[in-house]
Scaffold this active site. Structure first.
Site, PDB file in Angstrom:
ATOM      1  N   GLY A 136       0.835  -1.210   0.000  1.00 44.80           N
ATOM      2  CA  GLY A 136       0.000   0.000   0.000  1.00 44.80           C
ATOM      3  C   GLY A 136       0.859   1.244   0.000  1.00 44.80           C
ATOM      4  N   GLY A 189     -13.307  -3.798   6.234  1.00 44.91           N
ATOM      5  CA  GLY A 189     -13.179  -3.424   4.819  1.00 44.91           C
ATOM      6  C   GLY A 189     -11.810  -3.558   4.189  1.00 44.91           C
ATOM      7  N   LYS A 207       2.230 -10.873  -3.219  1.00 45.29           N
ATOM      8  CA  LYS A 207       3.138  -9.767  -2.861  1.00 45.29           C
ATOM      9  C   LYS A 207       4.585 -10.259  -2.736  1.00 45.29           C
ATOM     10  CE  LYS A 207      -0.701  -7.336  -0.699  1.00 45.29           C
ATOM     11  NZ  LYS A 207      -1.513  -7.233   0.514  1.00 45.29           N
TER      12      LYS A 207
HETATM   13  N1  HSE Z   1      -6.517  -7.734   1.662  1.00 46.33           N
HETATM   14  C1  HSE Z   1      -5.285  -7.053   1.615  1.00 46.33           C
HETATM   15  C2  HSE Z   1      -4.740  -6.961   3.032  1.00 46.33           C
HETATM   16  C3  HSE Z   1      -5.464  -5.689   1.012  1.00 46.33           C
HETATM   17  O1  HSE Z   1      -5.476  -7.296   3.980  1.00 46.33           O
HETATM   18  O2  HSE Z   1      -3.594  -6.606   3.217  1.00 46.33           O
HETATM   19  C4  HSE Z   1      -4.218  -5.004   0.588  1.00 46.33           C
HETATM   20  O3  HSE Z   1      -3.546  -5.677  -0.426  1.00 46.33           O
END
Ligand code: HSE
Length: 440
Positions: A136, A189, A207
């Protein structure tokens, strides 16, 4: 003629898309000062352009036809925020075929089809930004590809999925069961549409695959990465971990060997006083060791509207700069020259060496402990500690053992034998331990 605006065509007007529009508006002057010209979303394409969003779209064209973006010569960059595989892949490939630079946050797509997409982008001299795909807001893509370019990346220990880290934090701090906390994470969310992507560590694998490609300049086959999720984790093991001085985290691990890389994802016990064990809630963290840099820790929000928009906008600015300089890309996609990219060689999981935690469900009878420890010793597995709790009834008692460094293959053979004993009533729980200092 000098440009006045870098125009973006946004495809997929969900949470992150809304964040990008908001951020470009809120920091319009700042971005103009950094870039020298205006950076604007000119057109938004989405299957739903009717439902009102939380921000104004004044001055932005809305369409349900992506071709309005591809065929607009004034649009420089296509921003793909649709997510998922098939449709998103077509969008990226079409954008590339139309000569548009692309930015995406789509880790699944890059992990699964990245090799093909990167090749098409190279062939067509297209720039592709994907800072938002891993971590992120945490600028880990840029760090691995550029800031650490002078280093051998010795290791990466990453908490790459906010949902799992949130669940594990609540299970540890509030002693809540897995199912209760998963529901909470979904309401908050940041869980994937299909929570199996989070709890089965598929999202983490995406990732890690991208991180490996950038760290080592390799093509990575996602399915070759060893992966275990957190869905089977029991509160009982969180408690034993606490007694032993550990916390359980879902770690993505990459360790550089001579001509191979060890890559694995699984729930991991790490010392409670280590840096990563203090990463709580839905935060992400990347503990990276370079041969020159030493230990680095990158920490922050790995998901969410504005943190993800932060990463996306940094890509848009970077591509905007290249466009103004009339270069298609300054840095190779994986950070290595194209003719130096080859297939990654991963250390077979059976050859991995680490420390282990076992919880045996054993009948409480004289001699059982020595049978179990005898089998472990036959496979060269040496014990570091043993905990046996009080018997409460006539059934099984948990017997916990931790080991010194052992080979995964030996562990699997030993456990298969132990699980076959009459005095062992359930399959043994195995959790790997990392306390060699790599997470401190
Ligand atoms: N579902 C992912 C998380 C969202 O919980 O990190 C971000 O890639």
């Amino acid at each position: 003629m000098s440009r006045k605006t870098i125009n973006v065509g946004l495809i997929g007007f969900g949470t992150v898309g809304t964040g990008v529009v908001q951020l470009l508006k809120q920091n319009e002057d700042l971005v103009r000062k950094r870039l020298g010209v205006r950076l604007a979303v000119k057109t938004i394409a989405d299957i739903d352009i009717i439902t009102p969003r939380s921000i104004s779209t004044e001055g932005i064209e809305l369409t349900d036809d992506v071709n309005d973006i591809f065929n607009d010569p004034s649009i420089d960059i296509v921003l793909e925020l649709v997510g998922g595989l098939g449709v998103a892949k077509n969008i990226l490939m079409d954008a590339i075929a139309h000569g548009k630079h692309v930015v995406t946050a789509n880790k699944a797509l890059l992990a699964v089809d990245g090799n093909e997409i990167f090749e098409a982008a190279d062939r067509e001299h297209i720039n592709i930004g994907f800072e938002a795909s891993v971590g992120g807001a945490v600028p880990v893509i840029k760090a691995l590809r550029e800031s650490l370019a002078g280093n051998n990346i010795k290791s990466i220990f990453g908490i790459m999925n906010g949902t799992c880290n949130y669940i594990l934090t609540r299970m540890t701090d509030e002693r809540l069961p897995f199912e209760t906390v998963l529901k909470e994470a979904q309401i908050l969310g940041f869980a994937e549409a299909d929570p199996a992507y989070d709890v089965d560590a598929i999202d983490t694998a995406h990732k890690l695959a991208i991180s490996l490609a950038l760290s080592y300049g390799k093509r990575v086959n996602l399915d070759d990465i060893y992966r275990e999720g957190i869905a089977d984790l029991k509160q009982q093991d969180v408690e034993f971990a606490r007694q032993l001085g550990y916390k359980i985290k879902l770690l993505a691990i990459a360790i550089q060997h001579k001509d191979m890389v060890e890559a694995r994802i699984h729930p991991t016990m790490i010392p409670t006083d280590s840096l990563l064990s203090s990463v709580n809630g839905n935060n992400n963290a990347f503990h990276i060791v370079g041969d020159a840099s030493g230990t680095l820790l990158f920490y922050g929000q790995g998901a969410g509207m504005m943190p993800t928009a932060s990463a996306v906008v940094s890509d848009l600015i970077e591509i905007g700069r290249d466009i103004q300089k009339k270069i298609w890309r300054r840095v190779p996609i994986r950070g290595f020259k194209k003719d130096r990219i080859d297939d990654i060689r991963l250390l077979p999981m059976e050859e991995v060496r680490t420390n282990y935690y076992f919880r045996f469900s054993a009948v409480d009878r004289p001699g059982v402990l020595s049978v179990i420890s005898g089998i472990l010793s036959n496979y060269n597995i040496s014990l570091a500690s043993v905990i046996q709790t009080e018997r409460k009834d006539q059934g099984a008692v948990p017997v916990v053992m931790t080991t010194h460094e052992s080979r995964e293959k030996d562990v699997r053979l030993a456990l298969a034998e132990i699980n076959g004993l009459d005095v062992v009533l359930d399959d043994t729980v195995l959790i790997r331990i990392e306390d060699k200092g790599s997470t401190t």
